[in-house]
Design a protein around this motif. Sequence first.
Motif, PDB file in Angstrom:
ATOM      1  N   TRP A 155       7.370  -4.132   0.775  1.00  0.00           N
ATOM      2  CA  TRP A 155       6.670  -3.475  -0.290  1.00  0.00           C
ATOM      3  C   TRP A 155       5.781  -2.465   0.603  1.00  0.00           C
ATOM      4  CZ3 TRP A 155       1.325  -4.448  -0.960  1.00  0.00           C
ATOM      5  CH2 TRP A 155       0.900  -5.397  -0.287  1.00  0.00           C
ATOM      6  N   SER A 156       5.580  -1.194  -0.239  1.00  0.00           N
ATOM      7  CA  SER A 156       5.009  -0.270   0.340  1.00  0.00           C
ATOM      8  C   SER A 156       3.935   0.618  -0.693  1.00  0.00           C
ATOM      9  CB  SER A 156       5.731   1.109   0.813  1.00  0.00           C
ATOM     10  OG  SER A 156       6.595   1.530   0.002  1.00  0.00           O
ATOM     11  N   GLY A 157       2.896   1.304  -0.261  1.00  0.00           N
ATOM     12  CA  GLY A 157       2.268   1.988  -1.118  1.00  0.00           C
ATOM     13  C   GLY A 157       1.491   2.972  -0.322  1.00  0.00           C
ATOM     14  N   ASP A 158       0.555   3.975  -1.325  1.00  0.00           N
ATOM     15  CA  ASP A 158      -0.100   5.031  -0.674  1.00  0.00           C
ATOM     16  C   ASP A 158      -1.756   4.706  -0.469  1.00  0.00           C
ATOM     17  OD1 ASP A 158      -1.002   4.982  -3.198  1.00  0.00           O
ATOM     18  OD2 ASP A 158      -0.059   7.225  -3.751  1.00  0.00           O
ATOM     19  N   THR A 159      -2.060   3.372  -0.778  1.00  0.00           N
ATOM     20  CA  THR A 159      -3.345   3.325  -0.798  1.00  0.00           C
ATOM     21  C   THR A 159      -3.495   2.002   0.202  1.00  0.00           C
ATOM     22  OG1 THR A 159      -3.346   1.991  -2.761  1.00  0.00           O
ATOM     23  CG2 THR A 159      -4.246   4.153  -2.779  1.00  0.00           C
ATOM     24  N   PRO A 160      -3.463   2.037   1.666  1.00  0.00           N
ATOM     25  CA  PRO A 160      -3.550   1.132   2.535  1.00  0.00           C
ATOM     26  C   PRO A 160      -4.813   0.230   2.454  1.00  0.00           C
ATOM     27  CG  PRO A 160      -3.438   2.866   3.686  1.00  0.00           C
ATOM     28  CD  PRO A 160      -3.257   3.275   2.386  1.00  0.00           C
ATOM     29  N   THR A 161      -5.077  -1.039   2.520  1.00  0.00           N
ATOM     30  CA  THR A 161      -6.378  -1.738   2.422  1.00  0.00           C
ATOM     31  C   THR A 161      -7.037  -1.253   3.754  1.00  0.00           C
ATOM     32  OG1 THR A 161      -5.326  -3.443   1.174  1.00  0.00           O
ATOM     33  CG2 THR A 161      -7.630  -3.871   2.398  1.00  0.00           C
ATOM     34  N   ALA A 162      -8.151  -0.857   3.573  1.00  0.00           N
ATOM     35  CA  ALA A 162      -9.061  -0.782   4.664  1.00  0.00           C
ATOM     36  C   ALA A 162     -10.168  -1.901   5.373  1.00  0.00           C
ATOM     37  CB  ALA A 162      -9.560   0.702   4.741  1.00  0.00           C
ATOM     38  N   SER A 163      -9.994  -1.964   6.395  1.00  0.00           N
ATOM     39  CA  SER A 163     -11.240  -2.834   6.965  1.00  0.00           C
ATOM     40  C   SER A 163     -12.348  -2.141   7.463  1.00  0.00           C
ATOM     41  CB  SER A 163     -10.612  -3.834   7.825  1.00  0.00           C
ATOM     42  OG  SER A 163      -9.581  -4.512   7.426  1.00  0.00           O
ATOM     43  N   ASN A 164     -13.512  -2.569   7.005  1.00  0.00           N
ATOM     44  CA  ASN A 164     -14.610  -1.813   7.532  1.00  0.00           C
ATOM     45  C   ASN A 164     -15.186  -2.094   9.159  1.00  0.00           C
ATOM     46  OD1 ASN A 164     -15.328  -0.198   5.094  1.00  0.00           O
ATOM     47  ND2 ASN A 164     -15.919  -2.207   4.153  1.00  0.00           N
ATOM     48  N   ILE A 165     -15.404  -1.362   9.706  1.00  0.00           N
ATOM     49  CA  ILE A 165     -15.743  -1.508  11.279  1.00  0.00           C
ATOM     50  C   ILE A 165     -17.433  -1.516  11.339  1.00  0.00           C
ATOM     51  CG2 ILE A 165     -15.697  -0.487  13.691  1.00  0.00           C
ATOM     52  CD1 ILE A 165     -13.139   1.124  12.891  1.00  0.00           C
TER      53      ILE A 165
ATOM     54  N   TYR B   5     -20.632   3.702  20.337  1.00  0.00           N
ATOM     55  CA  TYR B   5     -20.346   3.537  18.781  1.00  0.00           C
ATOM     56  C   TYR B   5     -21.675   3.587  18.331  1.00  0.00           C
ATOM     57  CZ  TYR B   5     -19.438   1.148  14.383  1.00  0.00           C
ATOM     58  OH  TYR B   5     -19.599   0.851  13.074  1.00  0.00           O
ATOM     59  N   THR B   6     -21.955   4.177  17.011  1.00  0.00           N
ATOM     60  CA  THR B   6     -22.973   4.199  16.275  1.00  0.00           C
ATOM     61  C   THR B   6     -22.873   3.302  15.003  1.00  0.00           C
ATOM     62  OG1 THR B   6     -23.807   6.444  17.299  1.00  0.00           O
ATOM     63  CG2 THR B   6     -25.082   5.495  15.252  1.00  0.00           C
ATOM     64  N   SER B   7     -22.110   3.940  14.218  1.00  0.00           N
ATOM     65  CA  SER B   7     -21.910   3.043  12.908  1.00  0.00           C
ATOM     66  C   SER B   7     -20.428   3.332  12.094  1.00  0.00           C
ATOM     67  CB  SER B   7     -23.138   3.468  11.868  1.00  0.00           C
ATOM     68  OG  SER B   7     -23.067   4.954  11.701  1.00  0.00           O
ATOM     69  N   ALA B   8     -20.268   2.983  11.197  1.00  0.00           N
ATOM     70  CA  ALA B   8     -19.369   3.279  10.160  1.00  0.00           C
ATOM     71  C   ALA B   8     -17.813   3.036  10.778  1.00  0.00           C
ATOM     72  CB  ALA B   8     -19.497   4.692   9.428  1.00  0.00           C
ATOM     73  N   GLY B   9     -16.928   3.844   9.901  1.00  0.00           N
ATOM     74  CA  GLY B   9     -15.563   3.787  10.438  1.00  0.00           C
ATOM     75  C   GLY B   9     -14.516   2.646   9.390  1.00  0.00           C
ATOM     76  N   THR B  10     -13.482   2.997   9.475  1.00  0.00           N
ATOM     77  CA  THR B  10     -12.482   1.998   8.884  1.00  0.00           C
ATOM     78  C   THR B  10     -11.212   2.088   9.794  1.00  0.00           C
ATOM     79  OG1 THR B  10     -11.552   3.596   7.385  1.00  0.00           O
ATOM     80  CG2 THR B  10     -13.280   2.246   6.375  1.00  0.00           C
ATOM     81  N   ALA B  11     -10.471   0.700   9.662  1.00  0.00           N
ATOM     82  CA  ALA B  11      -9.098   0.693  10.411  1.00  0.00           C
ATOM     83  C   ALA B  11      -8.199   0.261   9.141  1.00  0.00           C
ATOM     84  CB  ALA B  11      -9.366  -0.377  11.329  1.00  0.00           C
ATOM     85  N   ASP B  12      -7.170   1.163   9.080  1.00  0.00           N
ATOM     86  CA  ASP B  12      -6.181   0.776   7.828  1.00  0.00           C
ATOM     87  C   ASP B  12      -4.831   0.829   8.624  1.00  0.00           C
ATOM     88  OD1 ASP B  12      -4.789   3.218   7.432  1.00  0.00           O
ATOM     89  OD2 ASP B  12      -6.604   3.957   6.556  1.00  0.00           O
ATOM     90  N   SER B  13      -3.990   0.261   7.651  1.00  0.00           N
ATOM     91  CA  SER B  13      -2.445  -0.014   8.296  1.00  0.00           C
ATOM     92  C   SER B  13      -1.477   0.967   7.799  1.00  0.00           C
ATOM     93  CB  SER B  13      -2.004  -1.215   7.372  1.00  0.00           C
ATOM     94  OG  SER B  13      -1.867  -1.221   6.094  1.00  0.00           O
ATOM     95  N   ARG B  14      -2.030   2.375   7.597  1.00  0.00           N
ATOM     96  CA  ARG B  14      -1.146   3.413   7.369  1.00  0.00           C
ATOM     97  C   ARG B  14      -0.094   3.676   8.106  1.00  0.00           C
ATOM     98  NH1 ARG B  14      -4.857   8.243   6.541  1.00  0.00           N
ATOM     99  NH2 ARG B  14      -6.159   6.567   5.839  1.00  0.00           N
ATOM    100  N   SER B  15       1.260   4.052   7.862  1.00  0.00           N
ATOM    101  CA  SER B  15       2.327   3.950   8.923  1.00  0.00           C
ATOM    102  C   SER B  15       2.443   4.762   9.653  1.00  0.00           C
ATOM    103  CB  SER B  15       3.612   3.909   7.702  1.00  0.00           C
ATOM    104  OG  SER B  15       3.909   5.070   7.382  1.00  0.00           O
ATOM    105  N   GLY B  16       1.910   6.170   9.349  1.00  0.00           N
ATOM    106  CA  GLY B  16       2.274   7.037  10.350  1.00  0.00           C
ATOM    107  C   GLY B  16       3.537   7.517  10.345  1.00  0.00           C
ATOM    108  N   LEU B  17       4.618   7.010   9.536  1.00  0.00           N
ATOM    109  CA  LEU B  17       6.123   7.320   9.430  1.00  0.00           C
ATOM    110  C   LEU B  17       6.306   8.098   8.469  1.00  0.00           C
ATOM    111  CD1 LEU B  17       7.241   3.753  10.250  1.00  0.00           C
ATOM    112  CD2 LEU B  17       6.780   5.381  11.905  1.00  0.00           C
ATOM    113  N   ASP B  18       7.373   9.302   8.545  1.00  0.00           N
ATOM    114  CA  ASP B  18       8.006   9.988   7.810  1.00  0.00           C
ATOM    115  C   ASP B  18       9.175   9.951   7.567  1.00  0.00           C
ATOM    116  OD1 ASP B  18       5.496  11.849   6.883  1.00  0.00           O
ATOM    117  OD2 ASP B  18       5.205  11.783   8.750  1.00  0.00           O
ATOM    118  N   GLY B  19       9.736   9.652   6.495  1.00  0.00           N
ATOM    119  CA  GLY B  19      11.323   9.536   6.323  1.00  0.00           C
ATOM    120  C   GLY B  19      11.830   8.270   5.530  1.00  0.00           C
ATOM    121  N   VAL B  20      13.141   8.006   5.551  1.00  0.00           N
ATOM    122  CA  VAL B  20      13.499   6.935   5.009  1.00  0.00           C
ATOM    123  C   VAL B  20      13.958   5.815   6.128  1.00  0.00           C
ATOM    124  CG1 VAL B  20      15.623   6.107   3.640  1.00  0.00           C
ATOM    125  CG2 VAL B  20      14.772   8.578   3.378  1.00  0.00           C
ATOM    126  N   TYR B  21      13.518   4.646   5.739  1.00  0.00           N
ATOM    127  CA  TYR B  21      13.687   3.613   6.704  1.00  0.00           C
ATOM    128  C   TYR B  21      14.270   2.268   6.007  1.00  0.00           C
ATOM    129  CZ  TYR B  21      10.564   6.234   9.314  1.00  0.00           C
ATOM    130  OH  TYR B  21      10.069   7.351   9.999  1.00  0.00           O
TER     131      TYR B  21
END
Length: 671
Positions: free
Chosen positions: A137-147, A209-225
């Motif tokens: 399953w896919s979507g356009d709002t990946p869950t972000a984890s706060n750093i 590093y000072t503060s903030a930032g997020t890490a998420d699982s966006r694909s970085g892929l473009d096309g049909v898979y």
Amino acid sequence: MAKMQFGTDTLTGLNVAVATHKMAPHELQESVNGWTDKEGRWRVAQGPTELYHGYTAISCFASGRMNGADHLVWMDGDTVYDNGLNVGTITAGSTMKIVAIDDKFLILGGTVNYIYDGNHIREHGALQPEYMSCSCWSGDTPTASNITGITAASPCVVTFTAHDLIVGDRVYITGVVGMTEINDGYYYITAEDSTTITLDLDSSGFTPYTSAGTADSRSGLDGVYKWYITSVVELTDGRVLESRPRGLRMMDLAAAAPVDYPEFGPDDGWEADEVVLKSSDFVSIGYDWTANSNDWKLFTAYGGAAVFDISGTQGTDWVPGIRLYRTKAGGTDFYLDREFWQGDAVVSTFSDATGGGLKFPRVYGNKKDIDLGAVYTASATDHSNPPVSSLAVTVGQLLFVNDTSNPDRYWWSHLDGIEYFNPLNWNTVRDAITELSLLGREVVIWSQDRLWADRFTGGAPDLREIITDTGATPGDVSVTTDDGVLLLSRDGLWLFDGARVTKISRRGFDGIDTPTSIAATGDTVYMSGAHKSYVVRQTDSGMVWHEGTAEYAKCDSTGGNFYAASARDIVKLFAGERDGGTFTTAAFSTGKEVQVDRVILDIEGPTVPMVWVNGNRQSDDVPHIADSTDEAGARRRVWVEIPHLSNHLFYVKVEATGDLYAYGVWLEVVG
């Protein structure tokens, strides 16, 4: 009156190649439980030596080479034995058969085909992913984890309050204050625990590093898979069996119950859904909808039965796992994304009311094309399991089996992928197949009325029908020799030499009703029926026959030896203790009527045989005279007195009650 001697100093047996049984003077009319060698010496056949005994109902038997040694493999009930050792059980069918193939044994006749490889008795094929709980399953709002922290080190370690990322995932990092060099980049996770991830990144020269930032699982892929799953099993010897690829389906997150549990079953299709992605999208592989869990499942047991039948302990003697494949953008080839095995830290076992198996973590499908692994080694239709079969033969590096559900169909597979069959790799003949044989590079296909040969040139069937008046009735058996394929049938022995089928006739041979076994090694053939057996030596001038008393329904050969099975015993044929035997010479003649005085035998052995001439038994009151020596067992010439008998044709029958070599037979006559 003048005395004369005539006879032969060569006993070569009955040669059926000479027309209508016309025999040369030195040949025999009959040999029962005897044997003649190439030098013309007849001897009592060596009887069978018992190797293993005490069984109840041996149903099938084969001999062959495995791991550099001779192996005898048989079934008694549901139990499989190898050289006398109990190596496992399977559920036997009504008619079982074992065929030696490529350092293994193929066991046919059950609900599936089995392979015994010296370590396992396993289903012939792979563990197919037919019972799975897995989706894409896919979507356009990946869950972000706060750093909450990042080390300026090699490798770089990122800290969170919590995260759901695993090793192998690729993360996108943005919004970091201080260590701005790390922003808007994709990084692979090489290690993780509940609050940290380690990246494939050297950040030792970055700003702290000072503060903030997020890490998420966006694909970085473009096309049909497309994504595919294969089940894998690693055997004791390190060999890996891999299944046919199961294409993953896209799930609708908005649906309350997207699919019944399990999400894949035997009736589901194998093709994958297309997933259309842009760089900012995410795609998740896994998720157990029933348990509302990110984990996904592969069943190794379902509905109270093993999905994959293999001997040994799961996780120790055989280790199952999963491989995840993905196409490149718009492509068709499958490339390895990642794999998991039982025993990996992120893999666990499960058991529930439905069954049991392995549970795997959810993964994000966002590897770069360049980072994908090896391509799947066959097309999407390969790696299927073979049909249930009752016949098999290997031709070069090909394995052929019949299809009991479609009796006019035969299948083939390459031996280097013997667990795998392509559903398209089959051919059909016009009748139900009754026997498969090997001749050179051809598979010989018998039906009850017809015969075909498949040369298989260029990797495709090259089927030709052989014009013949015979076929193979179910139960007829065949063996390959230097002369061609010998088919043992109810109406005699037939030879297919690659061009034509010829019946080999022999007086009395039609008495071998209900053919049960035929085997060959070197120039020797053993065949057996319900009431008679024969040992045949093939010579340049034809076949030399000997009737036998060792009748075995199951016989095979390996390493130059014959082995056989009765219902209770496994034996080595023609070795060990000697049995009695008889031979009868061809008719001798001087061309006129004469009177026999005695028979002269050139023999070696501990006893003197009984002798008949034209059916008249030797004298019981006149002892024989040893000419050469009196030493028991040594080669010597003996005279056997015969009651006065006059005729112009004479044949001699010699019966030994113990071990005997006979070099020659002569008649001494007066006339």
